[in-house]
Design an enzyme around this catalytic site. Structure first.
Site, PDB file in Angstrom:
ATOM      1  N   CYS A   1     -32.619  48.876 -12.257  1.00  0.00           N
ATOM      2  CA  CYS A   1     -33.224  48.691 -10.953  1.00  0.00           C
ATOM      3  C   CYS A   1     -33.704  47.581 -10.330  1.00  0.00           C
ATOM      4  O   CYS A   1     -34.225  46.692  -9.723  1.00  0.00           O
ATOM      5  CB  CYS A   1     -33.611  49.632  -9.553  1.00  0.00           C
ATOM      6  SG  CYS A   1     -32.109  51.203  -9.820  1.00  0.00           S
TER       7      CYS A   1
ATOM      8  N   HIS B   1     -27.243  47.780  -3.444  1.00  0.00           N
ATOM      9  CA  HIS B   1     -27.797  47.532  -4.249  1.00  0.00           C
ATOM     10  C   HIS B   1     -27.246  47.454  -5.529  1.00  0.00           C
ATOM     11  O   HIS B   1     -27.085  48.022  -6.315  1.00  0.00           O
ATOM     12  CB  HIS B   1     -28.562  49.280  -4.172  1.00  0.00           C
ATOM     13  CG  HIS B   1     -29.571  49.015  -5.440  1.00  0.00           C
ATOM     14  ND1 HIS B   1     -30.106  48.436  -5.561  1.00  0.00           N
ATOM     15  CD2 HIS B   1     -30.117  50.980  -6.370  1.00  0.00           C
ATOM     16  CE1 HIS B   1     -31.124  48.540  -6.986  1.00  0.00           C
ATOM     17  NE2 HIS B   1     -30.564  49.785  -7.330  1.00  0.00           N
TER      18      HIS B   1
END
Lengths: 390, 390
Positions: A86, A335
């Protein structure tokens, strides 16, 4: 170190765009950033391309940046493909900042693009599941459920520990989601722009106790790009935004405190010569709603076990004194893993320029972005903190 | 830019080590480099971890470096995961060099580790096949053979074009393999250490006309590590080796001349203030035997269409005036993709220290490493050239 200025930012809309592809989205984000910077592509001296999961989604395991950018004017330049789960986009930004700050190039591009939706949802979940020590996971659980992200089980466990020590409740976490949707309703590039209520969040499907579906960041596709240049603007027609510091760390070997977000933040504060009280607006890695509250504490915005106060008191909402995730965060902006850390920079640059419209934090002069990635033991595998200011 | 010295190098044996794993090999290469540098691991300030294909081999798609190094003293440090296909290790070295040369850290580690063997050989070949534009490949050929690397077909086509214009013959390519095996027979870390003959190479199984099996780099597992530090050695007990320049480029948008190896080499020569005639020993990306001959021309060691002369005259053999791939190259040392670019540096450091034993190029003071990666159109997707000297 030289002064590093953000010359331009660009982002695609985040959401589910099955079949659009890493290349098309990267091209769109690049074009937007070049337009924003009023710059010719030929001036870019080095490219840092972030993508975390394409190998398992499309089979494009290697040379992802060269393949994505092959029809742009960037070919011929150094293209460095980076991953840090991430925090991949934040890692690309960190390297681009390093290259410019140290005088290696005058102009650097950090760009992240990720296509996560796939006709077969199990493919997407399997890709997510690679953000841990895969060998260990397979040894521990040969019957892992494949219909959801292993990450939400990890976040749920962290959340239960946090609830026990802090007294935070599911209602507090629901408030984070409500705040996030409210912010995203003001961001045309966000994935979930419809406001919600605490009751709706609490009564939604349980993903992993106590996390309901709206407390978990969604699957998204998208791209974001940031162009960095050395020195001040020659003729600033708008407010200039600078990178004050960028810190990247990995988990400790024992995977315990201080967690890597704490160490990354402390490093970034120290290098920027400021503290948490100087931050006006922040974007943080709310992969789950409770994670945002824990991050208030890790970043020094609140004392230990006092993170919930900030959300209960509205401090971190749009309109509060320290808006956190005014762009919607991972929960509502969406995301697309490799693009997320750069989307944070897009939002904070917009805020510091005073161009965020209805979600503007008035008078914002100093901003912080935090992004974590992967998981090892009880901590994220990596954390990155970037401090920006006008 | 500050002077960057190679403080230590380490490499595992290359070969087929089914089940050993990226982590174990990375740990071994790290330990060897630390021992060579006589350095404590805590001095390392940043880590650049190279791996190209683990996502498709083991499913460890992301945070590969953190997972591989989690039991070492490197945890807590910045760990940046990089990919650039066969040039992944060279990219890690390039970033480590940049970080030290620009004063960001005093000590940087570039480390590459790759496990390519898999119980199911089709998994390995599928991973290799991701080094091109996967979408384009799938569109062009939905019936691609899955029992071998798509790369050898690409190399074969380039070779046929080269033969047509230069007059090179399969016999010349066989001589490259013979030379390579001879060099590897003197390198205890190499995969194929048994000398061969021109006749054996020519009569071996045809992989893709005119490439026979021994003209193609083999599947290998292995790891290599290089520790870079700033400044001269305080008390040099052995000859110090420095990085003079490092250049990384991508293919041109049209995928045509000058190919990226030429542009990378020209950049590296210019920055180092030297030319091809100054090089005493080189390691190049001989993914196939003919590629080495073409690289003689790309790197300026020979004029256009004159590369074959160097191998026919023994110039580039061990014992010649410009040994190329004295460590065995990809063909015989083996080619664990992410480790290859760093293994080249291990060999050249050993040569420049005068410690290469029977394969030593006597009086070697300046060395060049070239590594290409992936494929786009008619060119590699990326090329890196590093120049070292005492």
């Amino acid at each position: 170190m030289d002064q590093v200025r953000i010359a331009g930012v660009g982002q695609t809309p985040f959401g589910k765009y099955l079949g659009v592809g890493v290349r098309t989205m990267a091209e769109q984000a690049l074009d937007a950033a070049l337009l924003d910077a009023q710059m010719e592509v030929g001036r870019i001296g080095a490219v840092y391309f972030a993508n975390a999961l394409s190998g398992l989604i499309t089979g494009q395991e290697t040379i992802r940046g060269q393949v994505a950018l092959r029809h742009t004017g960037l070919m011929g330049k150094p293209i460095i493909n980076v991953d840090n789960a991430c925090a991949s986009g934040s890692t690309a930004l960190h390297l681009a900042w390093s290259a410019v700050a140290s005088g290696q190039v005058d102009v650097a591009l950090a760009i992240g693009s990720e296509q996560l939706t796939h006709a077969d949802k199990a493919v997407t979940f399997a890709a997510y599941a690679s953000g841990v020590d895969v060998e260990e996971r397979e040894a521990q659980d040969r019957h892992a459920p494949s219909d959801r992200s292993v990450f939400m089980d990890i976040y749920a466990e962290r959340t239960r520990r946090y609830m026990q020590r802090s007294g935070a409740t599911p209602r507090d976490f629901a408030m984070i989601t409500v705040k996030s949707r409210q912010a995203a309703s003001l961001n045309p590039l966000a994935q979930f722009r419809t406001p919600t209520t605490i009751e709706e969040v609490l009564s939604a499907r349980m993903v992993s106790e106590p996390l309901t579906l709206p407390m978990c960041s969604p699957i998204a596709d998208g791209a974001a790009a940031v162009i960095l240049v050395r020195g001040a603007a020659s003729a600033a027609s708008r407010r200039s935004v600078y990178v004050r510091s960028s810190t990247l760390v990995s988990a400790n070997a024992d995977g315990v405190d201080p967690v890597c977000a704490v160490r990354a933040a402390n490093g970034a504060y120290e290098k920027a010569g400021i503290g948490p009280h100087d931050i006006h607006v922040a974007e943080v890695h709310d992969a789950s709603a409770p994670a945002e509250i824990m991050l208030y504490e890790h970043l020094g915005f609140a004392g230990r076990n006092e993170g919930v106060r900030l959300v209960r008191d509205g401090v971190t909402s749009v309109g509060g004194s320290l808006p956190v995730n005014p762009g919607g965060g991972l929960l509502s902006r969406g995301h697309p893993v490799g693009a997320t850390g750069l989307a944070q920079i897009v939002e904070l640059t917009t805020q510091l320029r005073g161009e965020a419209g209805a979600r503007q934090r008035h008078g914002a002069k100093v901003a912080l972005a935090e992004c974590s990635g992967g998981n090892l033991g009880l901590d994220s595998a990596v954390a990155a903190v970037t401090i920006l200011s006008v």
